[in-house]
Design a protein around this motif. Structure first.
Motif, short mmCIF file in Angstrom:
data_model
loop_
_atom_site.label_atom_id
_atom_site.label_comp_id
_atom_site.label_asym_id
_atom_site.label_seq_id
_atom_site.Cartn_x
_atom_site.Cartn_y
_atom_site.Cartn_z
N VAL A 106 0.84 -1.20 0.00
CA VAL A 106 0.00 0.00 0.00
C VAL A 106 0.87 1.25 0.00
CG1 VAL A 106 -1.81 1.25 1.22
CG2 VAL A 106 -1.82 -1.25 1.23
N PHE A 107 1.91 1.23 0.82
CA PHE A 107 2.80 2.40 0.90
C PHE A 107 3.38 2.71 -0.47
CE2 PHE A 107 6.74 4.67 1.55
CZ PHE A 107 6.44 5.56 2.57
N TRP A 108 3.92 1.69 -1.15
CA TRP A 108 4.57 1.93 -2.45
C TRP A 108 3.54 2.26 -3.53
CZ3 TRP A 108 8.94 3.35 -1.28
CH2 TRP A 108 9.77 2.69 -0.37
N GLY A 109 2.34 1.75 -3.40
CA GLY A 109 1.31 2.09 -4.37
C GLY A 109 1.03 3.59 -4.39
N PHE A 110 1.10 4.22 -3.21
CA PHE A 110 0.91 5.66 -3.11
C PHE A 110 2.21 6.40 -3.46
CE2 PHE A 110 -2.70 5.37 0.28
CZ PHE A 110 -3.42 4.58 -0.59
N PHE A 111 3.29 5.97 -2.85
CA PHE A 111 4.58 6.64 -3.02
C PHE A 111 5.00 6.69 -4.49
CE2 PHE A 111 9.18 6.67 -3.35
CZ PHE A 111 9.59 7.57 -2.38
N GLU A 112 4.76 5.59 -5.22
CA GLU A 112 5.23 5.49 -6.60
C GLU A 112 4.36 6.23 -7.61
OE1 GLU A 112 8.03 4.64 -7.70
OE2 GLU A 112 8.84 3.83 -5.84
N GLN A 113 3.44 7.05 -7.13
CA GLN A 113 2.83 8.01 -8.03
C GLN A 113 3.90 8.96 -8.58
OE1 GLN A 113 -0.47 7.88 -9.06
NE2 GLN A 113 -0.24 5.96 -7.92
N SER A 114 5.05 8.98 -7.90
CA SER A 114 6.16 9.85 -8.33
C SER A 114 6.57 9.59 -9.77
CB SER A 114 7.37 9.65 -7.41
OG SER A 114 7.77 8.29 -7.40
N GLY A 115 6.56 8.33 -10.19
CA GLY A 115 6.95 8.02 -11.55
C GLY A 115 5.79 8.03 -12.53
N GLY A 116 4.54 8.11 -12.02
CA GLY A 116 3.37 8.08 -12.87
C GLY A 116 2.61 9.39 -12.87
N SER A 117 1.55 9.46 -12.05
CA SER A 117 0.69 10.64 -12.09
C SER A 117 1.43 11.90 -11.66
CB SER A 117 -0.54 10.43 -11.20
OG SER A 117 -0.20 10.44 -9.82
N LEU A 118 2.35 11.79 -10.71
CA LEU A 118 3.09 12.98 -10.26
C LEU A 118 4.05 13.48 -11.33
CD1 LEU A 118 3.72 12.16 -6.50
CD2 LEU A 118 2.40 14.09 -7.40
N SER A 119 4.53 12.60 -12.22
CA SER A 119 5.36 13.04 -13.34
C SER A 119 4.56 13.94 -14.27
CB SER A 119 5.90 11.84 -14.13
OG SER A 119 6.93 11.19 -13.43
N LEU A 120 3.34 13.53 -14.57
CA LEU A 120 2.48 14.33 -15.44
C LEU A 120 2.02 15.60 -14.73
CD1 LEU A 120 0.40 11.36 -16.87
CD2 LEU A 120 2.18 12.65 -18.06
N TYR A 121 1.73 15.49 -13.45
CA TYR A 121 1.35 16.66 -12.64
C TYR A 121 2.49 17.68 -12.62
CZ TYR A 121 -0.06 19.27 -8.42
OH TYR A 121 -0.40 20.25 -7.52
N ALA A 122 3.72 17.18 -12.44
CA ALA A 122 4.88 18.09 -12.42
C ALA A 122 5.08 18.76 -13.77
CB ALA A 122 6.14 17.31 -12.02
N ALA A 123 4.90 18.00 -14.83
CA ALA A 123 5.12 18.54 -16.17
C ALA A 123 4.07 19.58 -16.56
CB ALA A 123 5.12 17.40 -17.20
#
Length: 498
Positions: A291-308
């Motif tokens: 569960v922890f990594w499922g949330f944390f690893e948004q860094s490489g997915g949705s958070l990458s697009l959010y950052a861009a």
């Protein structure tokens, strides 16, 4: 020889530092590629954002799933050293392939890297655990320092590779048509350095990590080892197919997890009740980590697009690549605070105040919740064009980093303490297999967010992303509270292990 290594003086064994640097460069390679995946798939392979998130989750899931297989082969056949060497060679090969033509050979290069990481990653962590005697209270501090090495590589690779690939760094020196080639070539170069560092380190490891088949004749042992090497190469075209079609990942993940659990239960018949209670405790930590990594690893997915799409490119007046910050801020904070947190645990231990491993996991989820709550609050600072504060975003990663430091190095340390030596490689593989399911979960979550935000204006996308991050904060908070409530019961399972 092993006993002499474990009888070291001071806070850290001397062998920890060359292993630190070997892992640092390997993580540069891994996190450099990880940070490029979604943006490369959207900008170069022209996948839509939903498909790119699913593809990201599939690719990363296979990376971590193969760490279980790599741990198994290390335990039973190759030993930790040869597993590391073979994994390093495969990772170098995959990086070189991607450097030559990342668009045409993307899935071929990624497949080599996946299998290579499976042989490399779990086994260097197990070797670090074997530098310590059972019950050594300095182990958590050692893993925290080792974790700093992981993140130094992640910091350098996470910022450099994506920034060169998208043209925000060295654009005057790297031709536009070669940007992604150069970005992937960085991973190849540093992986060569990592492998050479480990080769030199072997001289200082005594009998740690040698082959478990020394009782066989040399010819029989080589035959079995070569069979593993050839088998992993034969797996490449199969893996290419599985990775390139996310639907196949669903089938794979439905099989590999239950199979790993059945294998663990099969192995448990060889251990005492006390040892099996410890294994159950380790399994609880492993399941929560998904569960922890499922949330944390948004860094490489949705958070990458959010950052861009939704972050300003200035940080207190300094121009930075928002995706570079997304990929590297967490690593920078780990470098700054990992050793201090590790020494803090030692300080608490000497005063008999150190929290249990379960409580540390609970605190990890509470920090995770705090970080995603800060991401949600970014909506309050958004411009009409949907751009919000990079500074606030970075603060969110600072808070999440403390959550990671309460969970990840502590979890790795706990698994090596709770698992009997005969299956330490398998259990460390299961720890990373949990990360595979976390990555898989992250891809599904990210795809859902991307689907909800499809065809919206930038400002509307911001509202969707931040609303979803608020939900993740709530779920993380509930998981943290549950772990704190369960702490006394899990402590009984761990027995004398602290």
């Amino acid at each position: 020889m092993t006993a002499a290594i474990q009888d070291f003086q001071g806070k850290f064994p001397k062998q920890l530092w060359p292993l630190f640097f070997s892992e640092m460069w390997e993580r540069f390679c891994f996190y450099g590629m990880r940070g490029m995946l979604v943006i490369f798939m959207v900008d170069v392979l022209l996948l839509d954002t939903e498909k790119a998130n699913l593809q990201y989750g599939a690719t990363q899931a296979f990376v971590y799933a193969f760490t279980f297989i790599g741990g198994l082969f290390a335990d039973k056949i190759l030993g930790f050293r040869k597993s590391l060497f073979w994994g390093g060679l495969l990772m170098i090969t995959g990086s070189v392939i991607l450097a030559i033509d990342p668009k045409s050979f993307f899935f071929l290069g990624i497949s080599f890297t996946i299998i290579g990481t499976g042989f490399f990653k779990p086994n260097i962590t197990t070797i670090v655990g074997m530098l310590y005697k059972e019950g050594d209270t300095r182990r958590d501090a050692g893993f925290s320092a080792f974790y700093a090495g992981i993140n130094l590589g992640a910091l350098l690779g996470g910022y450099l590779c994506i920034s060169v690939g998208n043209g925000s760094l060295f654009s005057d020196y790297v031709p536009t048509h070669l940007r992604w080639n150069v970005a992937f070539s960085f991973a190849a170069v540093v992986m060569i350095i990592s492998l050479l560092t480990f080769i030199n380190t072997q001289k200082k490891l005594g009998t740690i990590g040698v082959s478990p088949l020394l009782h066989l004749t040399v010819s029989k042992r080589r035959l079995v080892e070569v069979s593993v090497f050839l088998g992993s190469l034969v797996t490449i075209p199969i893996l290419m197919t599985l990775v390139s079609v996310p639907e196949y990942t669903d089938i794979f993940m439905e099989v590999i997890g239950p199979a790993a659990l059945l294998y663990l239960f099969y192995e448990m018949r060889n251990f005492s009740l006390v040892e099996n209670k410890k294994l159950i405790a380790a399994l609880i930590f492993i399941l929560f980590s998904i569960v922890f990594w499922g949330f944390f690893e948004q860094s490489g997915g949705s958070l990458s697009l959010y950052a861009a799409e939704n972050l300003h490119n200035t940080f207190f007046g300094l121009t930075l690549d928002p995706n570079g910050v997304n990929n590297s801020a967490n690593s920078l904070f780990v470098i700054l605070f990992a050793t201090l947190v590790g020494l803090f645990w030692v300080w608490l231990s000497t005063r008999k105040l150190e929290p249990s491993t379960t409580s540390k996991f609970g605190f990890g989820f509470l920090f995770l919740a705090g970080g995603f709550l800060i991401f949600f609050l970014g909506k309050n600072f958004a411009s009409e064009s949907g751009l919000t504060s990079l500074e606030l975003f970075t603060l969110g990663w600072l808070v999440i980093t403390f959550g990671e430091l309460c969970l990840s190095p502590i979890g790795m340390s706990a698994v090596t303490k709770l698992a009997p030596e005969k299956i330490q490689g398998v259990m460390m593989g299961m720890w990373f297999l949990a990360s595979a399911y976390g990555q898989y979960m992250a891809g599904i979550l990210g795809a859902g967010i991307a689907k909800s935000a499809k065809n919206m204006s930038n400002f509307e996308k911001l509202q969707v992303y931040t609303a979803e991050y608020k939900l993740l904060a709530l779920y993380a908070l509930l998981a943290g509270i549950l772990l704190l409530l369960l702490s006394p019961y899990i402590k009984r399972l761990t027995g004398s292990v602290k």
